[in-house]
Design an enzyme around this catalytic site. Structure first.
Site: not given
Length: 346
Positions: A125, A174, A227
């Site tokens: 930025y 996760e 997962d």
């Protein structure tokens, strides 16, 4: 509560006994070393220009599997003879990247010289038009890190010292949604003392540095809760063995002792996860699981390989949240406590 951690304590002792055989972490390079390496790069360019020649930067091809080797005690390590790409300032196809690398070297030099801190986002930025996208800057930062053989962008994690904790284990989660669920269900209170951390998906360098720092300081078991899908497995492998693009910094970022606590593909059947929460494989899932099956860090671990084979054969996946369909607090009050009590990790 003491009985709950019997298996975890036994694992901790085993891990400590194996530390002597493991590779030691490389020492962090000093600020002066970073400055000297940048000066050497610039000096080479100046000398080349003084000879009326076009300067060239040689950057390692970080996206090539041929450039890395697998070392079980460390992870994915960059080969000494890794192939490189030549970036010429007089070549239209590489001039822009050449210029961006020099710009970033200048920014890093000033930051290190003044002992200042800046994130990749901060740097982007400061001149978004120059870098174009955050992804472009991130790639340039990794190229410069590889060029200097260090991660030069300042990190608040590197400044953390003297970590002391009575935690029995570290749990990598996760997803942020699961992380928040653990907090809401007072997981840390129920199974305290422990440390839970999340990279909110694929971990950034700071998340990986933090896990490595906890391991170096505490030498306690590090478990992964991801997962039961190809993407979750890959995320766990990044914490454990590193990534292709950051193989040059594997000694500082990997924790090869990470253990897979859940959600295992075999858990889907073992706990009778409701069929309506099980998701069929997409083409992207099949492509990813086929890629994982061929990686050495999967094939060298029979238990992991069996789980991956099962997932590939059944062509189905399940998220951690699917356990809530069994019972609202099943994850925190049944699944995780039992896994930790009876050594249900691989």
């Amino acid at each position: 509560m003491a009985d709950l951690f019997t298996e975890v304590d036994s694992l901790r002792e085993t891990l400590r006994e194996s530390l002597e055989m493991a590779d030691k972490r490389q020492e962090d390079i000093s600020r002066q070393d970073v400055l000297t390496r940048i000066e050497n790069v610039i000096q080479t360019i100046v000398i080349t220009v003084s000879k009326d020649e076009a300067p060239v930067l040689r950057v390692t091809k970080r996206s090539s599997w041929a450039n890395v080797r697998f070392q079980k005690s460390v992870g994915l390590v960059l080969k000494a003879d890794a192939s490189v790409t030549a970036l010429r300032c007089d070549c239209p196809s590489s001039a822009t990247k050449f210029a961006l690398i020099l710009k970033l070297l200048s920014v890093i030099y000033k930051l290190v010289q003044s002992d200042s801190y800046a994130t990749k986002r901060d740097i982007y930025y400061n001149d978004p038009q120059l870098f174009g996208t955050q992804r472009t800057l991130d790639s340039i930062v990794d190229d410069v890190s590889c060029l200097l053989k260090a991660v030069p962008v300042s990190s608040n994690v590197n400044g953390i010292r003297n970590i002391v904790s009575s935690a029995k284990f570290v749990l990598i989660v996760e997803k942020d949604a699961t992380f928040q669920r653990l907090l809401d269900d007072d997981f840390c209170t129920r199974l305290s003392p422990c440390i839970i951390i999340t990279g909110k998906g694929m971990p950034d360098v700071n998340s990986r540095l933090m896990v490595r720092k906890l391991w170096d300081a505490l030498h306690i078991p590090v478990f992964a809760l991801v997962d039961a899908d190809p993407h979750g497995i890959e995320i766990m492998c990044v914490y454990k063995y590193g990534s292709l693009s950051m193989a040059f910094e594997a000694h500082s970022l990997t924790v090869p002792s990470v253990l897979w606590l859940g959600l295992l593909p075999s858990d889907i059947q073992r706990y009778r996860v409701p069929k309506e929460t099980i998701i069929p494989f997409s083409q992207a899932d099949e492509k990813k699981i086929n890629s994982l099956r061929n990686r050495t860090y999967i094939t060298c671990q029979p238990a992991w390989e069996r789980e991956v084979e099962m997932m590939q054969r059944l062509k189905q996946k399940a998220e951690i949240q699917s356990l809530a369909s069994i019972a609202p607090h099943f994850l925190t009050r049944v699944y995780l406590p039992n896994k930790l009590r009876y050594g249900g990790w691989i």
